[in-house]
Design a protein around this motif. Structure first.
Motif, PDB file in Angstrom:
ATOM      1  N   VAL A  72     -54.345  10.298 -29.292  1.00  9.81           N
ATOM      2  CA  VAL A  72     -52.996   9.707 -29.288  1.00  9.81           C
ATOM      3  C   VAL A  72     -52.341   9.905 -27.924  1.00  9.81           C
ATOM      4  CG1 VAL A  72     -50.699   9.815 -30.339  1.00  9.81           C
ATOM      5  CG2 VAL A  72     -52.738  10.068 -31.762  1.00  9.81           C
ATOM      6  N   LEU A  73     -52.596  11.033 -27.304  1.00  8.32           N
ATOM      7  CA  LEU A  73     -52.044  11.309 -25.979  1.00  8.32           C
ATOM      8  C   LEU A  73     -52.989  10.877 -24.862  1.00  8.32           C
ATOM      9  CD1 LEU A  73     -50.642  14.903 -26.611  1.00  8.32           C
ATOM     10  CD2 LEU A  73     -49.351  12.778 -26.552  1.00  8.32           C
ATOM     11  N   PRO A  82     -65.846  11.353 -25.015  1.00 11.98           N
ATOM     12  CA  PRO A  82     -66.496  12.177 -26.035  1.00 11.98           C
ATOM     13  C   PRO A  82     -66.158  13.657 -25.869  1.00 11.98           C
ATOM     14  CG  PRO A  82     -68.067  11.520 -24.342  1.00 11.98           C
ATOM     15  CD  PRO A  82     -66.804  10.771 -24.060  1.00 11.98           C
ATOM     16  N   GLY A  83     -66.284  14.384 -26.968  1.00 12.36           N
ATOM     17  CA  GLY A  83     -66.052  15.821 -26.930  1.00 12.36           C
ATOM     18  C   GLY A  83     -64.600  16.221 -27.045  1.00 12.36           C
ATOM     19  N   VAL A  84     -63.728  15.251 -27.311  1.00 10.73           N
ATOM     20  CA  VAL A  84     -62.291  15.535 -27.430  1.00 10.73           C
ATOM     21  C   VAL A  84     -61.895  15.444 -28.899  1.00 10.73           C
ATOM     22  CG1 VAL A  84     -59.978  14.766 -26.788  1.00 10.73           C
ATOM     23  CG2 VAL A  84     -61.851  14.624 -25.135  1.00 10.73           C
ATOM     24  N   PRO A  85     -61.130  16.387 -29.422  1.00 13.05           N
ATOM     25  CA  PRO A  85     -60.667  16.292 -30.809  1.00 13.05           C
ATOM     26  C   PRO A  85     -59.935  14.965 -31.052  1.00 13.05           C
ATOM     27  CG  PRO A  85     -60.188  18.452 -29.903  1.00 13.05           C
ATOM     28  CD  PRO A  85     -60.695  17.620 -28.771  1.00 13.05           C
ATOM     29  N   PHE A 119     -56.077   4.641 -20.291  1.00 14.86           N
ATOM     30  CA  PHE A 119     -55.842   3.208 -20.086  1.00 14.86           C
ATOM     31  C   PHE A 119     -55.109   2.971 -18.769  1.00 14.86           C
ATOM     32  CE2 PHE A 119     -53.223  -0.586 -20.345  1.00 14.86           C
ATOM     33  CZ  PHE A 119     -54.139  -1.535 -20.771  1.00 14.86           C
ATOM     34  N   LEU A 120     -54.053   3.739 -18.532  1.00 14.61           N
ATOM     35  CA  LEU A 120     -53.312   3.606 -17.272  1.00 14.61           C
ATOM     36  C   LEU A 120     -54.206   3.933 -16.084  1.00 14.61           C
ATOM     37  CD1 LEU A 120     -49.876   5.234 -18.197  1.00 14.61           C
ATOM     38  CD2 LEU A 120     -50.302   2.830 -17.701  1.00 14.61           C
ATOM     39  N   THR A 121     -55.031   4.960 -16.212  1.00  9.20           N
ATOM     40  CA  THR A 121     -55.904   5.368 -15.112  1.00  9.20           C
ATOM     41  C   THR A 121     -56.925   4.294 -14.780  1.00  9.20           C
ATOM     42  OG1 THR A 121     -55.665   7.701 -15.709  1.00  9.20           O
ATOM     43  CG2 THR A 121     -57.559   7.101 -14.353  1.00  9.20           C
ATOM     44  N   VAL A 122     -57.637   3.794 -15.798  1.00  9.44           N
ATOM     45  CA  VAL A 122     -58.734   2.861 -15.581  1.00  9.44           C
ATOM     46  C   VAL A 122     -58.244   1.491 -15.145  1.00  9.44           C
ATOM     47  CG1 VAL A 122     -60.649   1.635 -16.707  1.00  9.44           C
ATOM     48  CG2 VAL A 122     -60.265   4.067 -17.172  1.00  9.44           C
ATOM     49  N   PHE A 123     -57.192   0.995 -15.773  1.00 13.95           N
ATOM     50  CA  PHE A 123     -56.810  -0.401 -15.575  1.00 13.95           C
ATOM     51  C   PHE A 123     -55.638  -0.613 -14.614  1.00 13.95           C
ATOM     52  CE2 PHE A 123     -58.936  -0.304 -19.720  1.00 13.95           C
ATOM     53  CZ  PHE A 123     -59.880  -1.296 -19.532  1.00 13.95           C
ATOM     54  N   ILE A 124     -54.904   0.441 -14.290  1.00 13.56           N
ATOM     55  CA  ILE A 124     -53.723   0.258 -13.426  1.00 13.56           C
ATOM     56  C   ILE A 124     -53.748   1.201 -12.217  1.00 13.56           C
ATOM     57  CG2 ILE A 124     -51.204   0.371 -13.305  1.00 13.56           C
ATOM     58  CD1 ILE A 124     -51.163  -0.431 -16.267  1.00 13.56           C
TER      59      ILE A 124
END
Length: 272
Positions: free
Chosen positions: A176-177, A168-171, A183-188
């Motif tokens: 997209v970036l 939250p709080g991100v434009p 996803f890479l951080t959380v799952f890999i």
């Protein structure tokens, strides 16, 4: 020199010829000791893990059976370790209410990693049980499943994915970036870095110890007389690195369990 006799034959990669033999990655893939060529094959590194696991279980069983209202030194030491994980890790990061659910997990992970790490400096064992990637991966996967499960239980699958991948709080156009990175951080990256960090530190420490003590053996027993004095420096270096490895063994267990608690906390928080 108490551990030199066991370090050199198993960990220095020594061949039939004389001379100084540097440690190599082959040290972590010892030949089979039992059941060679079968699916139940057991090598020296696995035996070290069995010894560490058995010692850990025996210590806590004895501590539990001899527990007294007024604790002695042995019980005090165990309670200090347990309280350290409960108070300084679980409650500090997750809060007292949420910590109760995860104290058993965090304590087990911390004690197991500490026991497996310490085998690297115990004479007769001389290799850390966590110095081959299999065990660190299993521990990291356990934490991975727990923090994903905690997040899904707290928010549901959709809610967990939303809070994890769309902070939250991100434009919106930045998603997209940002979303692929999350996803890479959380799952890999989280489970991968847990396992790799632990293994890499134990491998580096083992190689440094073997290098010092193998050099000591070479300088004292095989080198020219003019070079024997260097054996005193390598022996001193070996003892210094042994003390440093004791610190690293505890530090890596602490870092692993701290990150595990942080990942669980991030999974169950409403916003992060």
């Amino acid at each position: 020199m108490s551990s030199l006799a066991t370090i050199v034959p198993f960990a220095s990669g020594e061949s039939e010829g004389g001379g100084f033999h540097v440690p190599s990655i082959a040290d972590f893939f010892p030949p089979a000791v039992f059941f060679e060529g079968t699916v139940f094959e057991i090598n020296r590194l696995q035996l070290v893990r069995f010894v560490a696991a058995a010692a850990l279980i025996i210590i806590f069983v004895i501590g539990a059976r001899r527990a007294k209202l007024v604790p002695g030194r042995f019980q005090n030491a165990l309670e200090m370790l347990l309280d350290f994980v409960r108070v300084n890790v679980a409650e500090e990061i997750l809060g007292k209410e949420k910590a109760q659910k995860y104290v058993a997990l965090l304590t087990t992970v911390f004690m197991a990693i500490l026991a497996f790490n310490l085998t690297g400096v115990i004479p007769g064992l001389n290799i850390a049980g966590t110095s081959l990637i299999g065990l660190p991966v299993m521990l990291a996967l356990w934490v991975y499943v727990m923090y994903l499960g905690a997040g899904v239980k707290a928010h549901g699958i959709g809610g967990f994915l939303k809070t994890s991948l769309f902070p939250p709080g991100v434009p919106p156009f930045l998603y997209v970036l940002l979303t692929p990175v999350e996803f890479l951080t959380v799952f890999i990256l989280r489970p991968a870095t847990l396992a790799i960090r632990l293994m890499a530190n134990m491998v580096a420490g083992h190689l440094m110890l073997v290098l010092c003590f193998s050099a000591t053996q070479y300088f004292l027993f095989e080198a020219a007389p003019a070079m024997k004095a260097f054996g005193a420096f390598t022996l001193l270096g070996g003892f210094a690195i042994t003390l440093f490895e004791l610190f690293v063994a505890a530090l890596q267990a602490y870092i692993f369990v701290i990150l595990a608690a942080v990942y669980i906390s991030l999974s169950i928080e409403e916003e992060h």
